[in-house]
Design a protein around this motif. Structure first.
Motif, PDB file in Angstrom:
ATOM      1  N   VAL B  59       0.842  -1.210   0.000  1.00  0.00           N
ATOM      2  CA  VAL B  59       0.000   0.000   0.000  1.00  0.00           C
ATOM      3  C   VAL B  59       0.874   1.256   0.000  1.00  0.00           C
ATOM      4  O   VAL B  59       0.568   2.240  -0.681  1.00  0.00           O
ATOM      5  N   ALA B  60       1.987   1.212   0.748  1.00  0.00           N
ATOM      6  CA  ALA B  60       2.900   2.358   0.785  1.00  0.00           C
ATOM      7  C   ALA B  60       3.446   2.641  -0.607  1.00  0.00           C
ATOM      8  O   ALA B  60       3.620   3.794  -1.007  1.00  0.00           O
ATOM      9  N   ARG B  67     -10.856   3.640  -3.288  1.00  0.00           N
ATOM     10  CA  ARG B  67     -11.248   2.237  -3.409  1.00  0.00           C
ATOM     11  C   ARG B  67     -10.949   1.454  -2.127  1.00  0.00           C
ATOM     12  O   ARG B  67     -11.642   0.503  -1.800  1.00  0.00           O
ATOM     13  N   LEU B  68      -9.883   1.884  -1.429  1.00  0.00           N
ATOM     14  CA  LEU B  68      -9.531   1.218  -0.169  1.00  0.00           C
ATOM     15  C   LEU B  68     -10.686   1.349   0.833  1.00  0.00           C
ATOM     16  O   LEU B  68     -11.116   0.361   1.430  1.00  0.00           O
ATOM     17  N   GLY B  69     -11.180   2.592   0.968  1.00  0.00           N
ATOM     18  CA  GLY B  69     -12.290   2.825   1.900  1.00  0.00           C
ATOM     19  C   GLY B  69     -13.525   2.056   1.507  1.00  0.00           C
ATOM     20  O   GLY B  69     -14.172   1.422   2.355  1.00  0.00           O
ATOM     21  N   SER B 130      -2.114  -8.342  -6.370  1.00  0.00           N
ATOM     22  CA  SER B 130      -3.395  -7.946  -5.771  1.00  0.00           C
ATOM     23  C   SER B 130      -3.190  -6.691  -4.933  1.00  0.00           C
ATOM     24  O   SER B 130      -2.055  -6.329  -4.619  1.00  0.00           O
ATOM     25  N   GLU B 131      -4.287  -6.048  -4.561  1.00  0.00           N
ATOM     26  CA  GLU B 131      -4.199  -4.849  -3.740  1.00  0.00           C
ATOM     27  C   GLU B 131      -3.677  -5.222  -2.345  1.00  0.00           C
ATOM     28  O   GLU B 131      -4.228  -6.120  -1.693  1.00  0.00           O
ATOM     29  N   GLY B 132      -2.638  -4.523  -1.884  1.00  0.00           N
ATOM     30  CA  GLY B 132      -2.060  -4.835  -0.577  1.00  0.00           C
ATOM     31  C   GLY B 132      -3.048  -4.655   0.554  1.00  0.00           C
ATOM     32  O   GLY B 132      -2.979  -5.343   1.579  1.00  0.00           O
ATOM     33  N   TYR B 133      -4.013  -3.743   0.363  1.00  0.00           N
ATOM     34  CA  TYR B 133      -4.944  -3.466   1.458  1.00  0.00           C
ATOM     35  C   TYR B 133      -5.997  -4.560   1.659  1.00  0.00           C
ATOM     36  O   TYR B 133      -6.837  -4.443   2.550  1.00  0.00           O
ATOM     37  N   MET B 134      -5.933  -5.619   0.845  1.00  0.00           N
ATOM     38  CA  MET B 134      -6.878  -6.721   1.083  1.00  0.00           C
ATOM     39  C   MET B 134      -6.661  -7.343   2.463  1.00  0.00           C
ATOM     40  O   MET B 134      -7.567  -7.951   3.047  1.00  0.00           O
ATOM     41  N   VAL B 135      -5.432  -7.168   2.989  1.00  0.00           N
ATOM     42  CA  VAL B 135      -5.149  -7.631   4.356  1.00  0.00           C
ATOM     43  C   VAL B 135      -6.060  -6.889   5.345  1.00  0.00           C
ATOM     44  O   VAL B 135      -6.615  -7.491   6.275  1.00  0.00           O
ATOM     45  N   GLY B 260     -14.231  -2.531  -8.822  1.00  0.00           N
ATOM     46  CA  GLY B 260     -13.174  -2.340  -9.805  1.00  0.00           C
ATOM     47  C   GLY B 260     -11.820  -2.829  -9.325  1.00  0.00           C
ATOM     48  O   GLY B 260     -10.776  -2.298  -9.724  1.00  0.00           O
ATOM     49  N   LEU B 261     -11.840  -3.857  -8.462  1.00  0.00           N
ATOM     50  CA  LEU B 261     -10.570  -4.415  -7.970  1.00  0.00           C
ATOM     51  C   LEU B 261      -9.854  -5.146  -9.099  1.00  0.00           C
ATOM     52  O   LEU B 261     -10.455  -5.544 -10.106  1.00  0.00           O
ATOM     53  N   SER B 262      -8.549  -5.347  -8.901  1.00  0.00           N
ATOM     54  CA  SER B 262      -7.758  -6.097  -9.878  1.00  0.00           C
ATOM     55  C   SER B 262      -8.170  -7.571  -9.837  1.00  0.00           C
ATOM     56  O   SER B 262      -8.906  -7.996  -8.933  1.00  0.00           O
ATOM     57  N   LEU B 263      -7.659  -8.358 -10.777  1.00  0.00           N
ATOM     58  CA  LEU B 263      -7.950  -9.791 -10.803  1.00  0.00           C
ATOM     59  C   LEU B 263      -7.593 -10.442  -9.462  1.00  0.00           C
ATOM     60  O   LEU B 263      -8.392 -11.187  -8.879  1.00  0.00           O
ATOM     61  N   GLY B 264      -6.383 -10.144  -8.975  1.00  0.00           N
ATOM     62  CA  GLY B 264      -5.951 -10.726  -7.697  1.00  0.00           C
ATOM     63  C   GLY B 264      -6.842 -10.265  -6.545  1.00  0.00           C
ATOM     64  O   GLY B 264      -7.179 -11.054  -5.661  1.00  0.00           O
ATOM     65  N   GLY B 265      -7.220  -8.996  -6.561  1.00  0.00           N
ATOM     66  CA  GLY B 265      -8.082  -8.440  -5.508  1.00  0.00           C
ATOM     67  C   GLY B 265      -9.447  -9.116  -5.491  1.00  0.00           C
ATOM     68  O   GLY B 265      -9.975  -9.450  -4.429  1.00  0.00           O
ATOM     69  N   VAL B 266     -10.020  -9.306  -6.688  1.00  0.00           N
ATOM     70  CA  VAL B 266     -11.333  -9.972  -6.781  1.00  0.00           C
ATOM     71  C   VAL B 266     -11.219 -11.409  -6.268  1.00  0.00           C
ATOM     72  O   VAL B 266     -12.061 -11.881  -5.491  1.00  0.00           O
ATOM     73  N   ALA B 267     -10.145 -12.102  -6.695  1.00  0.00           N
ATOM     74  CA  ALA B 267      -9.969 -13.499  -6.260  1.00  0.00           C
ATOM     75  C   ALA B 267      -9.847 -13.564  -4.738  1.00  0.00           C
ATOM     76  O   ALA B 267     -10.434 -14.449  -4.097  1.00  0.00           O
ATOM     77  N   LEU B 268      -9.112 -12.618  -4.151  1.00  0.00           N
ATOM     78  CA  LEU B 268      -8.948 -12.633  -2.690  1.00  0.00           C
ATOM     79  C   LEU B 268     -10.261 -12.305  -1.976  1.00  0.00           C
ATOM     80  O   LEU B 268     -10.565 -12.891  -0.931  1.00  0.00           O
ATOM     81  N   LEU B 269     -11.057 -11.380  -2.541  1.00  0.00           N
ATOM     82  CA  LEU B 269     -12.353 -11.074  -1.920  1.00  0.00           C
ATOM     83  C   LEU B 269     -13.280 -12.292  -2.016  1.00  0.00           C
ATOM     84  O   LEU B 269     -14.066 -12.565  -1.099  1.00  0.00           O
ATOM     85  N   MET B 270     -13.158 -13.032  -3.128  1.00  0.00           N
ATOM     86  CA  MET B 270     -13.945 -14.275  -3.260  1.00  0.00           C
ATOM     87  C   MET B 270     -13.516 -15.283  -2.197  1.00  0.00           C
ATOM     88  O   MET B 270     -14.353 -15.926  -1.562  1.00  0.00           O
ATOM     89  N   VAL B 271     -12.207 -15.392  -2.002  1.00  0.00           N
ATOM     90  CA  VAL B 271     -11.692 -16.340  -1.000  1.00  0.00           C
ATOM     91  C   VAL B 271     -12.159 -15.936   0.401  1.00  0.00           C
ATOM     92  O   VAL B 271     -12.595 -16.782   1.186  1.00  0.00           O
ATOM     93  N   LEU B 272     -12.072 -14.642   0.695  1.00  0.00           N
ATOM     94  CA  LEU B 272     -12.501 -14.167   2.021  1.00  0.00           C
ATOM     95  C   LEU B 272     -13.989 -14.451   2.247  1.00  0.00           C
ATOM     96  O   LEU B 272     -14.398 -14.887   3.316  1.00  0.00           O
ATOM     97  N   SER B 273     -14.794 -14.184   1.210  1.00  0.00           N
ATOM     98  CA  SER B 273     -16.242 -14.396   1.339  1.00  0.00           C
ATOM     99  C   SER B 273     -16.586 -15.875   1.412  1.00  0.00           C
ATOM    100  O   SER B 273     -17.611 -16.251   1.988  1.00  0.00           O
ATOM    101  N   ALA B 274     -15.727 -16.708   0.839  1.00  0.00           N
ATOM    102  CA  ALA B 274     -15.993 -18.152   0.820  1.00  0.00           C
ATOM    103  C   ALA B 274     -15.497 -18.853   2.071  1.00  0.00           C
ATOM    104  O   ALA B 274     -15.973 -19.931   2.412  1.00  0.00           O
ATOM    105  N   SER B 275     -14.554 -18.242   2.761  1.00  0.00           N
ATOM    106  CA  SER B 275     -13.915 -18.947   3.880  1.00  0.00           C
ATOM    107  C   SER B 275     -14.753 -18.831   5.156  1.00  0.00           C
ATOM    108  O   SER B 275     -15.606 -17.969   5.285  1.00  0.00           O
ATOM    109  N   ALA B 276     -14.474 -19.731   6.077  1.00  0.00           N
ATOM    110  CA  ALA B 276     -15.200 -19.748   7.355  1.00  0.00           C
ATOM    111  C   ALA B 276     -14.198 -19.689   8.503  1.00  0.00           C
ATOM    112  O   ALA B 276     -13.163 -20.343   8.461  1.00  0.00           O
TER     113      ALA B 276
END
Lengths: 103, 327
Positions: B59-60, B67-69, B130-135, B260-276
């Motif tokens: 992110v730095a 988009r981060l917010g 992917s976007e670093g702020y996905m963390v 409008g996230l990048s490919l990696g960002g979308v994949a990570l948001l999918m993973v986060l939403s899919a995980s338990a």
């Protein structure tokens, strides 16, 4: 050597409830307690083992305190309010202590 | 489709997944293999610090934008919304009580940080950034699901005292994983690429090896959970453990694409939403809903959904994101 009668209370409870229990015990006038990790066991909720857990949140602890007999009821009421809905065991046994003023 | 099979094949034969499989096999075969508790804790601290730091440094380098917010806000909304869907599905598909269904639903709105770490590792291996702020989005998604589940229970029982007190709220918001992840993110952001370069020999090079050992332990834990809790996995419950991640990932895909996230960002948001979740939420449920059966939610999230996401889910989500987003 002179000894004095006291009660030893052992409470086995989920680790996530530990701080809530010890706070309640202190409010009920308990002057001290000892906390031990529990390795494993078996009961109504099934077999359980410390090595099968991924964080301390799923573990169990045992809180032991020794108190004067006259304080027992108030202490048990405070403890029961915390452990009532949770997995755990509360037991009370007679014991003797050397320095009664500490309990 | 061939891309999906290739991705799935590569993933299944990666050292990370094979380490997990080894742990799973050892536990199911009743081997005495075990990772000492303190070592497992140390490995998880390392992974959280490394992933947080690298995200902050990224992110730095990239800089903050609106988009981060919006991503943080979207993460909070997803985390609060998914338990409502999971709850409805559980009541429809399984014979679980309202209390057990709400407790399980909370796990599926929250996230598994280990699945997230494994997904970032797969993305890096394939050269997808992917976007670093996905963390930070991952951290924001931990708690709202718990509130949704408690609301579901109190709504059903007319408010019988079950709920969130300030002590529980503080324990959830300041649990060690979140503090470490967000703290490392802030350190990474403050020190930037220079800071990362200083400690990269520690947090970049050994990362995958440490992840292998950690997943070996996760395999052992998942295997023990499956062994002990296999009796409660009725077909409907088992099907939910696989279906819900797919539904969650669909929501992650839609929201990621809208942001409008990048490919990696979308994949990570999918993973986060899919995980338990299997760390933060179970602890909160033991305090707030002690009558709910922990064997059900732990076996489902750790024994079914986690292995599914790790082996098939992650390559599937990446392939779907590639098809929809392109790249």
């Amino acid at each position: 050597m002179q000894t004095h009668r006291a009660k030893r209370v052992e409470i086995t409870i989920e680790a996530v409830m530990q701080s809530r229990l010890t706070e309640a015990l202190q409010k009920a006038g308990v002057k001290g307690y000892t906390i031990l990790p529990v390795y494993g066991g078996s009961g109504r909720s099934g077999e359980w083992n410390r090595s099968g857990q991924i964080s301390r949140a799923h573990g169990m602890v045992q809180v032991i305190c020794i108190i004067r007999e006259e304080r027992l009821d108030a202490m048990l009421e405070a403890a029961f309010a915390v452990v009532e809905r949770h997995i755990g065991v509360v037991s009370v046994v007679d014991c003797n202590v050397l320095r009664a003023e500490r309990f | 489709m061939s891309e999906l099979f290739s991705l799935a094949g590569d993933n299944l034969l990666s050292p990370i997944i094979l380490s997990f499989a080894l742990g799973l096999f050892a536990a199911l075969a009743r081997s005495d293999l075990s990772i000492p508790e303190a070592v497992a804790k140390g490995l998880s601290i390392y992974l959280l610090f490394a992933i947080g730091f690298k995200g902050g440094a990224s992110v730095a380098d990239y800089g903050f934008d609106a988009r981060l917010g919006f991503s943080l806000l979207a993460g909070v909304i997803l985390s609060a919304l998914l338990p409502l869907i999971a709850f409805a599905l559980l009541r429809l598909m399984t014979g679980l009580s309202r209390l057990d269904a709400a407790a399980v639903a909370a796990h599926y709105g929250s996230i598994s940080i280990v699945t997230f770490v494994a997904a970032t590792s797969v993305l890096e291996g394939r050269g997808i950034s992917s976007e670093g702020y996905m963390v930070a989005v991952a951290a924001a998604m931990e708690a709202p699901a718990i509130l949704s589940a408690l609301w579901l229970v109190t709504r059903g029982s007319g408010g019988d005292g079950r709920g969130m007190d300030s002590k529980l709220m503080r324990e959830i918001m300041l649990n060690g994983s979140i503090v470490l992840l967000v703290g490392a993110f802030v350190i990474g952001w403050a020190t930037g690429e220079d800071g990362l370069a200083e400690i990269s020999s520690f947090i970049v090079a050994p990362f995958k090896g440490v992840l292998c050992l950690f997943l070996l332990d996760m395999g052992l834990v998942a295997g023990r959970g499956l062994r002990g809790g296999s009796g409660i996995l009725r077909p409907g419950v088992l099907a939910f453990g696989v279906l819900m991640p797919l539904i969650g990932s669909g929501f992650g895909l839609a929201v990621g694409a809208m942001l409008g996230l990048s490919l990696g960002g979308v994949a990570l948001l999918m993973v986060l939403s899919a995980s338990a979740s299997y760390i933060a939420v179970p602890a909160a449920m033991r305090v707030a809903l002690p009558e709910a059966n922990p064997s059900i939610y732990l076996t489902l999230s750790l024994g079914v959904t986690f292995p599914f996401n790790l082996t098939l889910g992650i390559p599937l989500y990446i392939a779907i994101a590639q098809t929809v987003i392109g790249g």
